[in-house]
Write a protein that holds these residues in place. Sequence first.
Motif, PDB file in Angstrom:
ATOM      1  N   ARG A 148     -50.467  27.916 -12.393  1.00 46.27           N
ATOM      2  CA  ARG A 148     -49.572  27.326 -11.417  1.00 46.27           C
ATOM      3  C   ARG A 148     -50.240  27.312 -10.054  1.00 46.27           C
ATOM      4  O   ARG A 148     -51.346  27.800  -9.898  1.00 46.27           O
ATOM      5  N   ASP A 149     -49.520  26.747  -9.056  1.00 45.25           N
ATOM      6  CA  ASP A 149     -49.968  26.771  -7.662  1.00 45.25           C
ATOM      7  C   ASP A 149     -51.283  26.029  -7.449  1.00 45.25           C
ATOM      8  O   ASP A 149     -52.245  26.575  -6.912  1.00 45.25           O
ATOM      9  N   TYR A 150     -51.305  24.781  -7.853  1.00 43.96           N
ATOM     10  CA  TYR A 150     -52.460  23.932  -7.622  1.00 43.96           C
ATOM     11  C   TYR A 150     -52.273  23.131  -6.344  1.00 43.96           C
ATOM     12  O   TYR A 150     -51.163  22.761  -5.983  1.00 43.96           O
ATOM     13  N   ASP A 151     -53.406  22.857  -5.661  1.00 40.84           N
ATOM     14  CA  ASP A 151     -53.350  22.244  -4.345  1.00 40.84           C
ATOM     15  C   ASP A 151     -53.392  20.720  -4.384  1.00 40.84           C
ATOM     16  O   ASP A 151     -52.778  20.054  -3.541  1.00 40.84           O
ATOM     17  N   TYR A 152     -54.165  20.157  -5.293  1.00 39.00           N
ATOM     18  CA  TYR A 152     -54.355  18.711  -5.351  1.00 39.00           C
ATOM     19  C   TYR A 152     -54.062  18.213  -6.769  1.00 39.00           C
ATOM     20  O   TYR A 152     -54.406  18.882  -7.748  1.00 39.00           O
ATOM     21  N   TRP A 153     -53.471  17.005  -6.816  1.00 40.85           N
ATOM     22  CA  TRP A 153     -53.060  16.427  -8.095  1.00 40.85           C
ATOM     23  C   TRP A 153     -53.495  14.981  -8.189  1.00 40.85           C
ATOM     24  O   TRP A 153     -53.516  14.261  -7.192  1.00 40.85           O
ATOM     25  N   GLY A 154     -53.816  14.564  -9.411  1.00 40.72           N
ATOM     26  CA  GLY A 154     -54.060  13.164  -9.664  1.00 40.72           C
ATOM     27  C   GLY A 154     -52.761  12.430  -9.939  1.00 40.72           C
ATOM     28  O   GLY A 154     -51.682  13.035  -9.932  1.00 40.72           O
ATOM     29  N   GLN A 155     -52.873  11.144 -10.206  1.00 36.47           N
ATOM     30  CA  GLN A 155     -51.681  10.312 -10.414  1.00 36.47           C
ATOM     31  C   GLN A 155     -51.233  10.300 -11.871  1.00 36.47           C
ATOM     32  O   GLN A 155     -50.130   9.841 -12.165  1.00 36.47           O
ATOM     33  N   GLY A 156     -52.062  10.792 -12.759  1.00 38.47           N
ATOM     34  CA  GLY A 156     -51.694  10.903 -14.160  1.00 38.47           C
ATOM     35  C   GLY A 156     -52.205   9.766 -15.018  1.00 38.47           C
ATOM     36  O   GLY A 156     -52.445   8.654 -14.534  1.00 38.47           O
ATOM     37  N   THR A 157     -52.367  10.052 -16.295  1.00 38.32           N
ATOM     38  CA  THR A 157     -52.753   9.040 -17.276  1.00 38.32           C
ATOM     39  C   THR A 157     -51.905   9.252 -18.530  1.00 38.32           C
ATOM     40  O   THR A 157     -51.698  10.378 -18.966  1.00 38.32           O
ATOM     41  N   GLN A 158     -51.413   8.153 -19.082  1.00 38.23           N
ATOM     42  CA  GLN A 158     -50.474   8.217 -20.198  1.00 38.23           C
ATOM     43  C   GLN A 158     -51.208   8.405 -21.518  1.00 38.23           C
ATOM     44  O   GLN A 158     -52.170   7.688 -21.816  1.00 38.23           O
ATOM     45  N   ASP A 182     -47.853  15.825 -28.470  1.00 40.19           N
ATOM     46  CA  ASP A 182     -48.817  15.843 -27.366  1.00 40.19           C
ATOM     47  C   ASP A 182     -48.632  14.650 -26.433  1.00 40.19           C
ATOM     48  O   ASP A 182     -49.244  14.599 -25.361  1.00 40.19           O
ATOM     49  N   ALA A 183     -47.811  13.689 -26.828  1.00 36.57           N
ATOM     50  CA  ALA A 183     -47.600  12.507 -25.997  1.00 36.57           C
ATOM     51  C   ALA A 183     -46.954  12.892 -24.668  1.00 36.57           C
ATOM     52  O   ALA A 183     -45.958  13.619 -24.640  1.00 36.57           O
ATOM     53  N   ALA A 184     -47.560  12.431 -23.582  1.00 37.29           N
ATOM     54  CA  ALA A 184     -47.093  12.782 -22.241  1.00 37.29           C
ATOM     55  C   ALA A 184     -47.968  12.075 -21.224  1.00 37.29           C
ATOM     56  O   ALA A 184     -48.981  11.458 -21.574  1.00 37.29           O
ATOM     57  N   VAL A 185     -47.587  12.196 -19.966  1.00 41.33           N
ATOM     58  CA  VAL A 185     -48.480  11.847 -18.871  1.00 41.33           C
ATOM     59  C   VAL A 185     -49.295  13.090 -18.553  1.00 41.33           C
ATOM     60  O   VAL A 185     -48.731  14.169 -18.345  1.00 41.33           O
ATOM     61  N   TYR A 186     -50.602  12.928 -18.559  1.00 41.81           N
ATOM     62  CA  TYR A 186     -51.503  14.053 -18.313  1.00 41.81           C
ATOM     63  C   TYR A 186     -52.034  13.978 -16.884  1.00 41.81           C
ATOM     64  O   TYR A 186     -52.493  12.918 -16.439  1.00 41.81           O
TER      65      TYR A 186
END
Length: 121
Positions: free
Chosen positions: A106-116, A90-94
Amino acid sequence: QVQLVESGGGLVQAGGSLRLSCAASGGTLRSYSMGWFRQAPGKEREFVAAVTWSGLWTDYADSVKGRFTISRDNAKNTVYLQMNSLKPEDAAVYYCAARSGPVQRRDYDYWGQGTQVTVSS
């Protein structure tokens, strides 16, 4: 324009739990379906979970079904991902994401910067 900011990532032992949060600004999440995705090193980004604007219907990847729970609080403009029984895989950037339409993988309009998220074995 919606801005999304994830938080709650960190280091956890296998079998442990984490709760990720995704806070929105610049707009209300009430109109959006919301999703969580993840990307491990050397791998493509993959779908994890999604929830309708009302919070009443959810979708999960088979790999996390029964262990992860997506939820949302529209009054707080926040989406959550409760992750239990974590595994090293499960380790990843979420990332959280928003789309102005029905729930999809799929096909999302807005994204965050991610959290490890790091899971030790």
